[in-house]
Design a protein around this motif. Sequence first.
Motif, mmCIF file in Angstrom:
data_model
loop_
_atom_site.group_PDB
_atom_site.id
_atom_site.type_symbol
_atom_site.label_atom_id
_atom_site.label_comp_id
_atom_site.label_asym_id
_atom_site.label_seq_id
_atom_site.Cartn_x
_atom_site.Cartn_y
_atom_site.Cartn_z
ATOM 1 N N PRO A 72 -12.297 -36.306 4.356
ATOM 2 C CA PRO A 72 -11.782 -37.418 5.161
ATOM 3 C C PRO A 72 -12.553 -37.687 6.453
ATOM 4 O O PRO A 72 -12.773 -38.840 6.814
ATOM 5 C CB PRO A 72 -10.333 -37.015 5.453
ATOM 6 N N ASP A 73 -12.983 -36.646 7.151
ATOM 7 C CA ASP A 73 -13.700 -36.847 8.415
ATOM 8 C C ASP A 73 -15.062 -37.507 8.230
ATOM 9 O O ASP A 73 -15.640 -38.021 9.188
ATOM 10 C CB ASP A 73 -13.885 -35.520 9.153
ATOM 11 N N TYR A 74 -15.605 -37.482 7.022
ATOM 12 C CA TYR A 74 -16.925 -38.048 6.771
ATOM 13 C C TYR A 74 -16.887 -39.375 6.038
ATOM 14 O O TYR A 74 -17.852 -40.120 6.038
ATOM 15 C CB TYR A 74 -17.781 -37.050 5.989
ATOM 16 N N GLU A 76 -15.551 -42.242 6.596
ATOM 17 C CA GLU A 76 -15.783 -43.449 7.401
ATOM 18 C C GLU A 76 -17.255 -43.631 7.770
ATOM 19 O O GLU A 76 -17.665 -44.723 8.141
ATOM 20 C CB GLU A 76 -14.915 -43.428 8.657
ATOM 21 N N HIS A 77 -18.059 -42.587 7.682
ATOM 22 C CA HIS A 77 -19.478 -42.673 8.028
ATOM 23 C C HIS A 77 -20.363 -43.014 6.828
ATOM 24 O O HIS A 77 -21.535 -43.326 6.997
ATOM 25 C CB HIS A 77 -19.963 -41.345 8.632
ATOM 26 N N ALA A 78 -19.833 -42.894 5.634
ATOM 27 C CA ALA A 78 -20.627 -43.055 4.408
ATOM 28 C C ALA A 78 -21.014 -44.515 4.192
ATOM 29 O O ALA A 78 -20.297 -45.417 4.607
ATOM 30 C CB ALA A 78 -19.846 -42.530 3.217
ATOM 31 N N PRO A 79 -22.145 -44.738 3.532
ATOM 32 C CA PRO A 79 -23.099 -43.715 3.129
ATOM 33 C C PRO A 79 -23.983 -43.293 4.306
ATOM 34 O O PRO A 79 -24.269 -44.072 5.194
ATOM 35 C CB PRO A 79 -23.938 -44.395 2.047
ATOM 36 N N TYR A 80 -24.395 -42.052 4.300
ATOM 37 C CA TYR A 80 -25.291 -41.494 5.312
ATOM 38 C C TYR A 80 -26.192 -40.480 4.620
ATOM 39 O O TYR A 80 -25.978 -40.139 3.468
ATOM 40 C CB TYR A 80 -24.505 -40.840 6.469
ATOM 41 N N ASN A 81 -27.206 -40.015 5.320
ATOM 42 C CA ASN A 81 -28.145 -39.073 4.702
ATOM 43 C C ASN A 81 -27.919 -37.653 5.177
ATOM 44 O O ASN A 81 -27.427 -37.426 6.276
ATOM 45 C CB ASN A 81 -29.594 -39.500 4.988
ATOM 46 N N VAL A 82 -28.283 -36.732 4.327
ATOM 47 C CA VAL A 82 -28.357 -35.310 4.667
ATOM 48 C C VAL A 82 -29.738 -34.863 4.203
ATOM 49 O O VAL A 82 -30.086 -35.046 3.040
ATOM 50 C CB VAL A 82 -27.262 -34.482 3.953
ATOM 51 N N VAL A 83 -30.533 -34.353 5.138
ATOM 52 C CA VAL A 83 -31.901 -33.958 4.809
ATOM 53 C C VAL A 83 -32.051 -32.442 4.885
ATOM 54 O O VAL A 83 -31.358 -31.765 5.640
ATOM 55 C CB VAL A 83 -32.939 -34.640 5.734
ATOM 56 N N ARG A 101 -31.898 -42.357 14.063
ATOM 57 C CA ARG A 101 -32.856 -43.211 14.767
ATOM 58 C C ARG A 101 -33.359 -42.539 16.053
ATOM 59 O O ARG A 101 -34.524 -42.633 16.421
ATOM 60 C CB ARG A 101 -32.193 -44.558 15.063
ATOM 61 N N GLU A 102 -32.426 -41.864 16.768
ATOM 62 C CA GLU A 102 -32.732 -41.181 18.023
ATOM 63 C C GLU A 102 -31.651 -40.147 18.272
ATOM 64 O O GLU A 102 -30.601 -40.176 17.613
ATOM 65 C CB GLU A 102 -32.804 -42.176 19.181
ATOM 66 N N ALA A 103 -31.884 -39.258 19.206
ATOM 67 C CA ALA A 103 -30.894 -38.213 19.513
ATOM 68 C C ALA A 103 -29.552 -38.849 19.818
ATOM 69 O O ALA A 103 -29.462 -39.788 20.606
ATOM 70 C CB ALA A 103 -31.367 -37.376 20.695
ATOM 71 N N GLY A 104 -28.507 -38.357 19.171
ATOM 72 C CA GLY A 104 -27.160 -38.851 19.411
ATOM 73 C C GLY A 104 -26.786 -40.100 18.640
ATOM 74 O O GLY A 104 -25.651 -40.546 18.715
ATOM 75 N N ALA A 105 -27.734 -40.676 17.907
ATOM 76 C CA ALA A 105 -27.429 -41.878 17.118
ATOM 77 C C ALA A 105 -26.439 -41.514 16.015
ATOM 78 O O ALA A 105 -26.403 -40.367 15.551
ATOM 79 C CB ALA A 105 -28.704 -42.470 16.521
ATOM 80 N N PRO A 106 -25.653 -42.473 15.576
ATOM 81 C CA PRO A 106 -24.649 -42.167 14.547
ATOM 82 C C PRO A 106 -25.281 -41.886 13.187
ATOM 83 O O PRO A 106 -26.415 -42.295 12.911
ATOM 84 C CB PRO A 106 -23.795 -43.440 14.493
ATOM 85 N N LEU A 107 -24.515 -41.180 12.358
ATOM 86 C CA LEU A 107 -24.929 -40.998 10.967
ATOM 87 C C LEU A 107 -25.134 -42.376 10.363
ATOM 88 O O LEU A 107 -24.412 -43.308 10.680
ATOM 89 C CB LEU A 107 -23.847 -40.254 10.185
ATOM 90 N N GLY A 108 -26.122 -42.508 9.515
ATOM 91 C CA GLY A 108 -26.387 -43.800 8.888
ATOM 92 C C GLY A 108 -27.229 -44.730 9.740
ATOM 93 O O GLY A 108 -27.433 -45.887 9.377
ATOM 94 N N SER A 109 -27.752 -44.263 10.884
ATOM 95 C CA SER A 109 -28.561 -45.136 11.742
ATOM 96 C C SER A 109 -29.955 -45.366 11.169
ATOM 97 O O SER A 109 -30.672 -46.250 11.616
ATOM 98 C CB SER A 109 -28.657 -44.581 13.167
ATOM 99 N N VAL A 110 -30.343 -44.570 10.168
ATOM 100 C CA VAL A 110 -31.601 -44.786 9.455
ATOM 101 C C VAL A 110 -31.240 -45.224 8.034
ATOM 102 O O VAL A 110 -30.531 -44.505 7.330
ATOM 103 C CB VAL A 110 -32.464 -43.499 9.415
#
Length: 142
Positions: A72-74, A76-83, A101-110
């Motif tokens: 559940p905590d994740y 709302e952020h989907a889809p996002y990447n895990v590298v 994209r940069e330090a502190g940017a949200p998941l999915g910013s790329v």
Amino acid sequence: MLEPLVDTDGAPFWQYAARGELRVQSCAGCGEPRFPPRPCCPHCQSFASEWTPVSGQGRIWSYVVPHPPLLPDYAEHAPYNVVLVELAEAPRIRLVGNLVREAGAPLGSVPSERLRIGARVRAVFDVGGPSPCLPQWVLERP
């Protein structure tokens, strides 16, 4: 968000990360870096260890883009990447994180289509952001 389980062996990793430093545990006997942290060197069986600074440079060794259903905590952020990042100076060490994209940017910013195995990345930290300070990764060539 989920927080990492901090054990005795891994606690220094998180302490350094909170200061914006990427360090890995190394054997004080043979010098072999190791991750995840553990009490005994798998190469020489020494119990002596130290925390060695690393450059934070590496390359994407693998990745995944989770889609719902998720924890559940994740969701709302989907889809996002895990590298999975292979460190430049210690290729046997691979660290999990997110490409941002940069330090502190949200998941999915790329965008997912920017992900490439072999892409060069470097570690960044959102020092002063939410605790604990998780290493994130940015592309060397945005």
